[in-house]
Scaffold this active site. Structure first.
Site, PDB file in Angstrom:
ATOM      1  N   LYS A 112       0.814  -1.211   0.000  1.00 33.15           N
ATOM      2  CA  LYS A 112       0.000   0.000   0.000  1.00 33.15           C
ATOM      3  C   LYS A 112       0.849   1.264   0.000  1.00 33.15           C
ATOM      4  O   LYS A 112       0.496   2.234  -0.659  1.00 33.15           O
ATOM      5  CB  LYS A 112      -0.945   0.018   1.210  1.00 33.15           C
ATOM      6  CG  LYS A 112      -2.163  -0.884   1.031  1.00 33.15           C
ATOM      7  CD  LYS A 112      -3.240  -0.571   2.056  1.00 33.15           C
ATOM      8  CE  LYS A 112      -4.445  -1.470   1.821  1.00 33.15           C
ATOM      9  NZ  LYS A 112      -5.500  -1.263   2.810  1.00 33.15           N
ATOM     10  N   LYS A 194      -5.189  -9.246  -6.125  1.00 31.72           N
ATOM     11  CA  LYS A 194      -6.466  -9.379  -5.429  1.00 31.72           C
ATOM     12  C   LYS A 194      -7.404  -8.224  -5.756  1.00 31.72           C
ATOM     13  O   LYS A 194      -6.973  -7.102  -5.952  1.00 31.72           O
ATOM     14  CB  LYS A 194      -6.221  -9.486  -3.918  1.00 31.72           C
ATOM     15  CG  LYS A 194      -6.399  -8.215  -3.152  1.00 31.72           C
ATOM     16  CD  LYS A 194      -6.409  -8.418  -1.657  1.00 31.72           C
ATOM     17  CE  LYS A 194      -6.617  -7.053  -0.991  1.00 31.72           C
ATOM     18  NZ  LYS A 194      -7.950  -6.797  -0.513  1.00 31.72           N
ATOM     19  N   LYS A 197     -10.541  -2.647  -2.730  1.00 30.02           N
ATOM     20  CA  LYS A 197     -11.225  -1.347  -2.738  1.00 30.02           C
ATOM     21  C   LYS A 197     -10.278  -0.244  -3.182  1.00 30.02           C
ATOM     22  O   LYS A 197     -10.685   0.715  -3.804  1.00 30.02           O
ATOM     23  CB  LYS A 197     -11.692  -0.977  -1.323  1.00 30.02           C
ATOM     24  CG  LYS A 197     -12.835  -1.775  -0.802  1.00 30.02           C
ATOM     25  CD  LYS A 197     -13.454  -1.044   0.384  1.00 30.02           C
ATOM     26  CE  LYS A 197     -14.255  -2.002   1.230  1.00 30.02           C
ATOM     27  NZ  LYS A 197     -13.460  -2.520   2.358  1.00 30.02           N
TER      28      LYS A 197
HETATM   29  P1  ATP Z   1      -8.317  -2.027   0.896  1.00 26.20           P
HETATM   30  O1  ATP Z   1      -7.815  -2.268  -0.473  1.00 26.20           O
HETATM   31  O2  ATP Z   1      -8.641  -0.581   1.195  1.00 26.20           O
HETATM   32  O3  ATP Z   1      -7.515  -2.699   1.985  1.00 26.20           O
HETATM   33  P2  ATP Z   1     -10.111  -4.238   0.829  1.00 26.20           P
HETATM   34  O4  ATP Z   1     -10.801  -4.424  -0.450  1.00 26.20           O
HETATM   35  O5  ATP Z   1      -8.941  -5.091   1.154  1.00 26.20           O
HETATM   36  O6  ATP Z   1      -9.763  -2.709   0.945  1.00 26.20           O
HETATM   37  P3  ATP Z   1     -10.930  -4.435   3.572  1.00 26.20           P
HETATM   38  O7  ATP Z   1     -11.980  -3.607   4.244  1.00 26.20           O
HETATM   39  O8  ATP Z   1      -9.491  -4.143   3.859  1.00 26.20           O
HETATM   40  O9  ATP Z   1     -11.180  -4.351   1.999  1.00 26.20           O
HETATM   41  O10 ATP Z   1     -11.188  -5.966   3.873  1.00 26.20           O
HETATM   42  C1  ATP Z   1     -12.419  -6.475   4.360  1.00 26.20           C
HETATM   43  C2  ATP Z   1     -12.382  -7.981   4.316  1.00 26.20           C
HETATM   44  O11 ATP Z   1     -12.433  -8.428   2.969  1.00 26.20           O
HETATM   45  C3  ATP Z   1     -11.114  -8.583   4.922  1.00 26.20           C
HETATM   46  O12 ATP Z   1     -11.481  -9.724   5.679  1.00 26.20           O
HETATM   47  C4  ATP Z   1     -10.302  -9.000   3.731  1.00 26.20           C
HETATM   48  O13 ATP Z   1      -9.464 -10.105   4.011  1.00 26.20           O
HETATM   49  C5  ATP Z   1     -11.394  -9.379   2.749  1.00 26.20           C
HETATM   50  N1  ATP Z   1     -10.962  -9.244   1.355  1.00 26.20           N
HETATM   51  C6  ATP Z   1     -10.567  -8.093   0.753  1.00 26.20           C
HETATM   52  N2  ATP Z   1     -10.270  -8.303  -0.518  1.00 26.20           N
HETATM   53  C7  ATP Z   1     -10.470  -9.633  -0.749  1.00 26.20           C
HETATM   54  C8  ATP Z   1     -10.335 -10.469  -1.898  1.00 26.20           C
HETATM   55  N3  ATP Z   1      -9.935  -9.986  -3.071  1.00 26.20           N
HETATM   56  N4  ATP Z   1     -10.638 -11.787  -1.765  1.00 26.20           N
HETATM   57  C9  ATP Z   1     -11.050 -12.278  -0.587  1.00 26.20           C
HETATM   58  N5  ATP Z   1     -11.198 -11.559   0.529  1.00 26.20           N
HETATM   59  C10 ATP Z   1     -10.920 -10.235   0.452  1.00 26.20           C
HETATM   60 MG    MG Z   2      -7.716  -4.612   2.872  1.00 22.90          MG
END
Ligand code: ATP
Ligand code: MG
Length: 329
Positions: A112, A194, A197
């Site tokens: 990040k 992956k 967000k």
């Molecule tokens: P950011 O990129 O801002 O970290 P994010 O998409 O990773 O956002 P989070 O709020 O950090 O979202 O994660 C929420 C939950 O979703 C966590 O348990 C994380 O492990 C899960 N998660 C996030 N992205 C994935 C993915 N691509 N596949 C499976 N689980 C995911």
């Molecule tokens: Mg995350």
């Protein structure tokens, strides 16, 4: 009943398919078997710059999505992280137990911070320690998360163990609860990284127009082959679509592969677009209903925060006592 805790950031208005399949789906099933604590982690969100008005709105939208996906506030404790000051308080104590090098090894920070154009804040660096506090405050047995959180969970366990051995047994050592098949959903435009967000390219959002989502699915990056088979190494894109399809329908990947024999990628993508639309349409309707009454939504969150503070306050009081803070009376 065993305890479970998990959190999700309100950084984007909408959750995405990775969040749902990697984590939130498990949140819903675990609330029946566990004493569940689920929070919208707004303190984590400000580790990258947020517009205040948008953050406040996104926090409500996040809570509405959790309710719409099936979190039942009478079964689970649903709350907003900043409503429970103990998270920040315990985080400070744990920061003082964390090695600088130890924190620097977190791969998510490296990714990040490398991606970020703006100045990288210290909060992004200490983020996993706040996450450890989130979990340890509730003495959680299990933490349902996606694969990307495995390393943070390990750090949480290390910190719990370190505190326990220095000050006497205080924290339960939590275990990650990571789904086998959907632990990592990949970006549709870059099926080797992956879905996330914070990297909005091939991200399927739960709150976007399903027609747009279906279009994104139709234009997902695949390979130059033709056969629909599950092979994450050679066919990352197609395999990702199969995993998503399987998770949303309950059909096994093998069953899907057999069903699509002789058909093309286009058929698979078109059908998955329909499957997603069918799944998400009622969810979106419910989100709209919850957002139509923000006062009621805030009331649900206030109730959750009260229950959460009850548990978190007890843990923090023990911690403060153990580290030797003079009681305030
Ligand atoms: P950011 O990129 O801002 O970290 P994010 O998409 O990773 O956002 P989070 O709020 O950090 O979202 O994660 C929420 C939950 O979703 C966590 O348990 C994380 O492990 C899960 N998660 C996030 N992205 C994935 C993915 N691509 N596949 C499976 N689980 C995911
Ligand atoms: Mg995350």
């Amino acid at each position: 009943r065993p305890r479970v805790l998990s959190g999700i950031q309100p950084t984007a208005g909408s959750f995405h398919l990775g969040n749902y399949l990697g984590a939130l789906r498990q949140w819903v099933t675990l609330q029946d078997t566990h004493d569940a604590f689920y929070c919208v982690v707004d303190l984590h969100a400000i580790t990258v710059e947020q517009d205040p008005k948008t953050l406040r709105q996104n926090t409500r939208v996040s809570a509405a999505q959790l309710l719409a996906l099936g979190i039942d506030p009478d079964h689970a404790t649903l709350f907003v992280q900043s409503h429970v000051p103990e998270h920040a308080q315990l985080s400070w104590v744990l920061q003082c137990l964390t090695g600088f090098g130890e924190a620097g090894r977190m791969t998510q920070f490296k990714d990040k911070s490398a991606r970020q154009e703006a100045q990288v804040g210290v909060g992004l660096f200490t983020y996993p320690i706040l996450q450890a506090a989130d979990i340890l405050l509730y003495q959680a047995h299990h933490v349902p998360v996606g694969e990307d959180q495995r390393q943070h969970l390990e750090l949480t366990r290390d910190l719990a163990q370190r505190f326990n051995s220095r000050y006497g047994r205080t924290f339960r050592l939590p275990e990650a609860y990571i789904p086998k098949d959907t632990a990592k959903i990949y970006d549709l435009q870059d099926p080797t990284s992956k879905m996330s967000k914070s990297v909005p390219s091939g991200v399927v959002e739960l709150l976007e127009d399903p027609k747009r989502a279906a279009k994104k699915i139709r234009s997902a990056v695949t390979d130059t082959g033709r056969e629909i088979t599950y092979d994450p190494a050679a066919k990352a894109g197609v395999s990702n679509l199969l995993v998503i399809y399987s998770a949303l329908t309950g059909r096994t990947v093998d069953d899907l592969v057999a069903a699509y024999e002789g058909k093309g990628y286009g058929d698979l993508k078109k059908d998955l677009g329909e499957v997603f639309t069918e799944f998400v349409t009622p969810v979106q309707d419910r989100v709209r209903q919850y957002l139509a009454d923000p006062a009621e939504l805030d009331k649900v969150l206030a109730r959750g925060a009260e229950r959460a503070r009850d548990v978190a306050g007890r843990t923090l009081a023990r911690v403060y006592d153990r580290v030797g803070f003079l009681p305030a009376r």
